[in-house]
Write an enzyme that holds these catalytic residues in place. Sequence first.
Site, PDB file in Angstrom:
ATOM      1  N   ARG A   1       0.588  -1.310  -0.073  1.00 55.30           N
ATOM      2  CA  ARG A   1       0.010  -0.088   0.266  1.00 55.30           C
ATOM      3  C   ARG A   1       0.798   1.121   0.083  1.00 55.30           C
ATOM      4  O   ARG A   1       2.055   0.962   0.116  1.00 55.30           O
ATOM      5  CB  ARG A   1      -1.158  -0.090   1.079  1.00 55.30           C
ATOM      6  CG  ARG A   1      -0.639  -0.576   2.462  1.00 55.30           C
ATOM      7  CD  ARG A   1       0.347   0.048   3.097  1.00 55.30           C
ATOM      8  NE  ARG A   1       0.111   1.463   3.294  1.00 55.30           N
ATOM      9  CZ  ARG A   1       1.127   2.476   3.467  1.00 55.30           C
ATOM     10  NH1 ARG A   1       2.401   1.890   3.591  1.00 55.30           N
ATOM     11  NH2 ARG A   1       0.683   3.790   3.670  1.00 55.30           N
ATOM     12  N   GLY A   2       0.210   2.445  -0.130  1.00 54.83           N
ATOM     13  CA  GLY A   2       0.921   3.641  -0.441  1.00 54.83           C
ATOM     14  C   GLY A   2       1.084   4.014  -1.835  1.00 54.83           C
ATOM     15  O   GLY A   2       1.434   2.950  -2.545  1.00 54.83           O
TER      16      GLY A   2
ATOM     17  N   ASP B   1      -1.730  10.860  -2.047  1.00 54.45           N
ATOM     18  CA  ASP B   1      -2.193   9.942  -3.048  1.00 54.45           C
ATOM     19  C   ASP B   1      -2.410  10.492  -4.508  1.00 54.45           C
ATOM     20  O   ASP B   1      -2.522   9.849  -5.533  1.00 54.45           O
ATOM     21  CB  ASP B   1      -3.326   9.256  -2.450  1.00 54.45           C
ATOM     22  CG  ASP B   1      -3.020   8.368  -1.367  1.00 54.45           C
ATOM     23  OD1 ASP B   1      -2.879   8.885  -0.280  1.00 54.45           O
ATOM     24  OD2 ASP B   1      -2.764   7.101  -1.911  1.00 54.45           O
TER      25      ASP B   1
HETATM   26  O1  MRU Z   1      -4.389   3.475   2.307  1.00 59.88           O
HETATM   27  P1  MRU Z   1      -3.034   3.529   2.007  1.00 59.88           P
HETATM   28  O2  MRU Z   1      -2.310   3.019   3.185  1.00 59.88           O
HETATM   29  O3  MRU Z   1      -2.378   3.171   0.800  1.00 59.88           O
HETATM   30  O4  MRU Z   1      -2.821   5.237   2.049  1.00 59.88           O
HETATM   31  C1  MRU Z   1      -1.671   5.685   1.959  1.00 59.88           C
HETATM   32  C2  MRU Z   1      -1.517   7.120   2.155  1.00 59.88           C
HETATM   33  O5  MRU Z   1      -2.500   7.733   2.244  1.00 59.88           O
HETATM   34  C3  MRU Z   1      -0.130   7.986   2.126  1.00 59.88           C
HETATM   35  O6  MRU Z   1       0.003   9.080   2.620  1.00 59.88           O
HETATM   36  C4  MRU Z   1       0.007   8.097   0.467  1.00 59.88           C
HETATM   37  O7  MRU Z   1      -0.010   7.095  -0.168  1.00 59.88           O
HETATM   38  C5  MRU Z   1       1.403   8.439   0.409  1.00 59.88           C
HETATM   39  S1  MRU Z   1       2.581   7.453   0.314  1.00 59.88           S
HETATM   40  C6  MRU Z   1       4.180   8.097  -0.196  1.00 59.88           C
END
Ligand code: MRU
Length: 348
Positions: A52-53, A241
């Site tokens: 994720r991320g 995102d």
């Molecule tokens: O739901 P996730 O864990 O994928 O969300 C991740 C985030 O909101 C992060 O802050 C974003 O993806 C930036 S990662 C460098």
Amino acid sequence: MEYRYGLMTIQWDDKDKALVLIDQRRLPNRLEYIRCKSHEQVADCIKSMAVRGAPAIGVAAAFGLALAAINSKARDKESFMHEMDAAFKLLRSTRPTAINLFWALERVMGKARSTDSVDKARDAMLSEAIAMLKEDLDVNRRLGEHGSLLLNDGDRVLTHCNAGALATVGYGTALGVIRAAREKGKRVSVIATETRPVMQGARLTAFELKHDGIDVSIAPDTSIALLMARGMIDKVIVGADRVLRDGHVFNKIGTYQLAILAKEHKIPFYVAAPLSSFDLKSRVEDVIIEERAYDEVVKVAGKRVAPKGIRVFNPAFDVTPPTLITAIVTEKGVLEPPYEQSIAKILS
Ligand code: MRU
């Protein structure tokens, strides 16, 4: 064996033609790796948040498409492209908000389209995914370098969710800024929000910063107004995102309220985002905010904590307006308001 791959979120095992991912669902209790050998497996990992991320899901999806190409038995380009289209659709349907997923898939698909044989397409698609993996590390390093100039010795920095090594191939964006400042000898400490309901702050940010010996504490999402009022936070830095052309930032649910609190307490609020997270086409209302599972909210550690039949809202992301953002850190430099101009200039 445990640290065979170090804290590298995504690796490519070329000998075995396998994508190796840290299974983030198991952290912080177990550091385990998943070996993906098909695009369906990669899609499952993205959907279930084993990976994720925003940058990490982009690079993982790129390898997903490369795996579909490697596994294809098609002999002619037309049937090969048919299979690639199906894999592309499956991978793009996994999560809707982070633009990096679509950006990465388009890049690899472009290689498939622009080659005139199945063999050439296969090679070009895999090479592109490998290039993206290397680029991500390099981009994060450069972004961290620019962002580190915003932090002073002794700063106590609040971050939300996980925008670190675990959200990228390695090093991280928001946490990359902190790593770079530390590498320059600045004593920066971190407060990580827990980040209900998936707990990326408590589980992942705390894990990776502790792993690297960086001073980190965790705090409930609901405690931040008090911590700010008590003067315990000097700066806020979060990831993204998706960043729109006018500077609206989509990020983990709770980011918007932190930005409002930061403004009220006159604390700088920074966003760290690679240019692959920028979306110059969409308007705020075009972006789909992912709604996640009911159980994430009504259960804690698998145990039900809310009454049966209760109605739940579980948006995974929110949108922070540009008026609340002090600066956006990218690999090409630090952008300041008005964002419409600074973003257009850096991307021209
Ligand atoms: O739901 P996730 O864990 O994928 O969300 C991740 C985030 O909101 C992060 O802050 C974003 O993806 C930036 S990662 C460098």
